[in-house]
Design a protein around this motif. Structure first.
Motif, PDB file in Angstrom:
ATOM      1  N   GLN A 117      36.331  51.638  35.265  1.00  0.00           N
ATOM      2  CA  GLN A 117      36.906  52.232  36.468  1.00  0.00           C
ATOM      3  C   GLN A 117      36.087  51.871  37.695  1.00  0.00           C
ATOM      4  O   GLN A 117      36.630  51.575  38.763  1.00  0.00           O
ATOM      5  N   GLU A 118      34.761  51.882  37.549  1.00  0.00           N
ATOM      6  CA  GLU A 118      33.890  51.531  38.671  1.00  0.00           C
ATOM      7  C   GLU A 118      34.049  50.059  39.055  1.00  0.00           C
ATOM      8  O   GLU A 118      34.033  49.711  40.238  1.00  0.00           O
ATOM      9  N   ILE A 119      34.205  49.222  38.046  1.00  0.00           N
ATOM     10  CA  ILE A 119      34.403  47.791  38.324  1.00  0.00           C
ATOM     11  C   ILE A 119      35.673  47.586  39.138  1.00  0.00           C
ATOM     12  O   ILE A 119      35.681  46.861  40.137  1.00  0.00           O
ATOM     13  N   GLU A 120      36.744  48.246  38.712  1.00  0.00           N
ATOM     14  CA  GLU A 120      38.027  48.065  39.391  1.00  0.00           C
ATOM     15  C   GLU A 120      38.039  48.709  40.778  1.00  0.00           C
ATOM     16  O   GLU A 120      38.555  48.128  41.742  1.00  0.00           O
ATOM     17  N   ALA A 121      37.461  49.912  40.893  1.00  0.00           N
ATOM     18  CA  ALA A 121      37.557  50.670  42.132  1.00  0.00           C
ATOM     19  C   ALA A 121      36.518  50.268  43.169  1.00  0.00           C
ATOM     20  O   ALA A 121      36.769  50.356  44.381  1.00  0.00           O
ATOM     21  N   GLU A 122      35.335  49.828  42.731  1.00  0.00           N
ATOM     22  CA  GLU A 122      34.232  49.580  43.655  1.00  0.00           C
ATOM     23  C   GLU A 122      33.721  48.142  43.629  1.00  0.00           C
ATOM     24  O   GLU A 122      33.653  47.479  44.666  1.00  0.00           O
ATOM     25  N   ILE A 123      33.351  47.671  42.452  1.00  0.00           N
ATOM     26  CA  ILE A 123      32.627  46.402  42.374  1.00  0.00           C
ATOM     27  C   ILE A 123      33.517  45.213  42.713  1.00  0.00           C
ATOM     28  O   ILE A 123      33.133  44.336  43.498  1.00  0.00           O
ATOM     29  N   LYS A 124      34.716  45.156  42.132  1.00  0.00           N
ATOM     30  CA  LYS A 124      35.613  44.027  42.423  1.00  0.00           C
ATOM     31  C   LYS A 124      36.000  43.954  43.904  1.00  0.00           C
ATOM     32  O   LYS A 124      35.945  42.865  44.499  1.00  0.00           O
ATOM     33  N   PRO A 125      36.378  45.069  44.533  1.00  0.00           N
ATOM     34  CA  PRO A 125      36.701  44.994  45.963  1.00  0.00           C
ATOM     35  C   PRO A 125      35.516  44.557  46.816  1.00  0.00           C
ATOM     36  O   PRO A 125      35.678  43.786  47.772  1.00  0.00           O
ATOM     37  N   GLN A 126      34.309  45.035  46.477  1.00  0.00           N
ATOM     38  CA  GLN A 126      33.129  44.652  47.242  1.00  0.00           C
ATOM     39  C   GLN A 126      32.804  43.174  47.047  1.00  0.00           C
ATOM     40  O   GLN A 126      32.423  42.475  47.993  1.00  0.00           O
ATOM     41  N   HIS A 127      32.950  42.702  45.829  1.00  0.00           N
ATOM     42  CA  HIS A 127      32.719  41.281  45.557  1.00  0.00           C
ATOM     43  C   HIS A 127      33.718  40.431  46.350  1.00  0.00           C
ATOM     44  O   HIS A 127      33.334  39.430  46.969  1.00  0.00           O
ATOM     45  N   HIS A 128      34.965  40.854  46.345  1.00  0.00           N
ATOM     46  CA  HIS A 128      35.996  40.101  47.062  1.00  0.00           C
ATOM     47  C   HIS A 128      35.699  40.069  48.564  1.00  0.00           C
ATOM     48  O   HIS A 128      35.863  39.028  49.219  1.00  0.00           O
ATOM     49  N   ALA A 129      35.245  41.213  49.107  1.00  0.00           N
ATOM     50  CA  ALA A 129      34.925  41.273  50.531  1.00  0.00           C
ATOM     51  C   ALA A 129      33.772  40.333  50.876  1.00  0.00           C
ATOM     52  O   ALA A 129      33.798  39.656  51.916  1.00  0.00           O
ATOM     53  N   LEU A 130      32.773  40.266  50.001  1.00  0.00           N
ATOM     54  CA  LEU A 130      31.640  39.370  50.241  1.00  0.00           C
ATOM     55  C   LEU A 130      32.079  37.916  50.153  1.00  0.00           C
ATOM     56  O   LEU A 130      31.684  37.081  50.986  1.00  0.00           O
ATOM     57  N   VAL A 131      32.902  37.597  49.180  1.00  0.00           N
ATOM     58  CA  VAL A 131      33.397  36.223  49.039  1.00  0.00           C
ATOM     59  C   VAL A 131      34.193  35.807  50.273  1.00  0.00           C
ATOM     60  O   VAL A 131      34.034  34.682  50.780  1.00  0.00           O
ATOM     61  N   LEU A 132      35.022  36.692  50.783  1.00  0.00           N
ATOM     62  CA  LEU A 132      35.799  36.373  51.976  1.00  0.00           C
ATOM     63  C   LEU A 132      34.891  36.142  53.183  1.00  0.00           C
ATOM     64  O   LEU A 132      35.128  35.241  53.993  1.00  0.00           O
ATOM     65  N   ARG A 133      33.824  36.964  53.287  1.00  0.00           N
ATOM     66  CA  ARG A 133      32.895  36.782  54.406  1.00  0.00           C
ATOM     67  C   ARG A 133      32.178  35.433  54.296  1.00  0.00           C
ATOM     68  O   ARG A 133      31.977  34.735  55.300  1.00  0.00           O
ATOM     69  N   LEU A 134      31.796  35.056  53.107  1.00  0.00           N
ATOM     70  CA  LEU A 134      31.127  33.769  52.898  1.00  0.00           C
ATOM     71  C   LEU A 134      32.084  32.604  53.171  1.00  0.00           C
ATOM     72  O   LEU A 134      31.698  31.597  53.761  1.00  0.00           O
ATOM     73  N   LYS A 135      33.325  32.767  52.749  1.00  0.00           N
ATOM     74  CA  LYS A 135      34.345  31.737  53.011  1.00  0.00           C
ATOM     75  C   LYS A 135      34.500  31.525  54.512  1.00  0.00           C
ATOM     76  O   LYS A 135      34.544  30.378  54.997  1.00  0.00           O
ATOM     77  N   GLU A 136      34.561  32.616  55.248  1.00  0.00           N
ATOM     78  CA  GLU A 136      34.703  32.533  56.699  1.00  0.00           C
ATOM     79  C   GLU A 136      33.480  31.878  57.330  1.00  0.00           C
ATOM     80  O   GLU A 136      33.603  31.002  58.190  1.00  0.00           O
ATOM     81  N   HIS A 137      32.291  32.286  56.889  1.00  0.00           N
ATOM     82  CA  HIS A 137      31.063  31.747  57.471  1.00  0.00           C
ATOM     83  C   HIS A 137      30.919  30.253  57.213  1.00  0.00           C
ATOM     84  O   HIS A 137      30.486  29.497  58.095  1.00  0.00           O
ATOM     85  N   LEU A 138      31.304  29.823  56.028  1.00  0.00           N
ATOM     86  CA  LEU A 138      31.171  28.414  55.659  1.00  0.00           C
ATOM     87  C   LEU A 138      32.340  27.570  56.146  1.00  0.00           C
ATOM     88  O   LEU A 138      32.345  26.347  55.961  1.00  0.00           O
ATOM     89  N   GLY A 139      33.345  28.221  56.732  1.00  0.00           N
ATOM     90  CA  GLY A 139      34.482  27.484  57.276  1.00  0.00           C
ATOM     91  C   GLY A 139      35.322  26.800  56.225  1.00  0.00           C
ATOM     92  O   GLY A 139      35.812  25.683  56.433  1.00  0.00           O
TER      93      GLY A 139
END
Length: 211
Positions: A117-139
């Motif tokens: 439940q924690e993976i689905e509710a917290e960890i996966k969304p946070q991981h996705h948010a970090l990946v999106l930020r890195l994608k944006e930063h790296l263009g």
């Protein structure tokens, strides 16, 4: 922790961590907390609800210790500083954190579903948010496997200070001794992460592809 709910939560955390969900009886938890057994229903609904609260609440509002989406507009270096500061904040909880980690390790061995439940509710969304930020930063035009590698590596630096506490203590390095030491650690990790990201940007600029 003087109020009934807090005493009940701490007693549950301790006994669930020591004995596991099945072996820790609600009667024993209430005896240790010095509350009537009806308090579990009043505050948490049932034993399962008490377990979920013990599993998540002591770590703060977010079990990940950070909410990346809340500072998406900050410059990357500032965002990293805030991320690590919030992620490491629970390390300042002392004995309580040790019980939380023990309970989390037990959950991996004797799963009740709380960790998933924690993976689905917290960890996966946070991981996705970090990946999106890195994608944006790296263009980058799209998310690739190396972005996930990068995100896991960044977070992994901080995770080690949770799972490796006994090792750090045994080596007797004062990295987690007080609040100031933890704040300094957070700032250093932000710098290390920024360097890792710069290295990944340089690798990609040389034509290093995803694998």
């Amino acid at each position: 922790m003087n109020d009934a709910r807090s005493r009940l939560l701490l007693s549950a955390l301790r006994l669930f961590a020591e004995k596991g969900y099945e072996a820790a009886s609600t009667r024993e938890i209430c005896e240790v907390a010095e509350v009537n057994i009806s308090a579990i229903r009043y505050y948490f609904g049932d034993k399962a609800g008490l377990y979920r609260a013990a599993f998540t609440e002591p770590m703060g509002e977010s079990s990940c210790g950070a909410n990346i989406d809340s500072y998406a507009d900050l410059p990357l270096r500032d965002a990293l500083s805030r991320f690590f500061s919030e992620f490491l904040e629970p390390l300042k909880k002392g004995e309580t954190l040790g019980l939380v980690m023990k309970l989390h390790f037990r959950e991996m061995i004797e799963p009740t579903g709380a960790w998933q439940q924690e993976i689905e509710a917290e960890i996966k969304p946070q991981h996705h948010a970090l990946v999106l930020r890195l994608k944006e930063h790296l263009g980058l035009a799209e998310i690739d496997t190396d972005l996930h590698r990068l995100a896991f590596s960044i977070v992994g630096m901080a995770v080690h200070f949770y799972v490796g506490q006994d090792i750090i203590t045994a080596i007797s390095i004062p990295l987690l001794n007080d609040r100031q030491a933890i704040d300094t650690l957070a700032e250093r990790l932000a710098g290390y992460a920024a360097s890792i990201i710069e290295g990944e940007a340089a690798r990609r600029s040389r034509g290093g592809g995803d694998a």
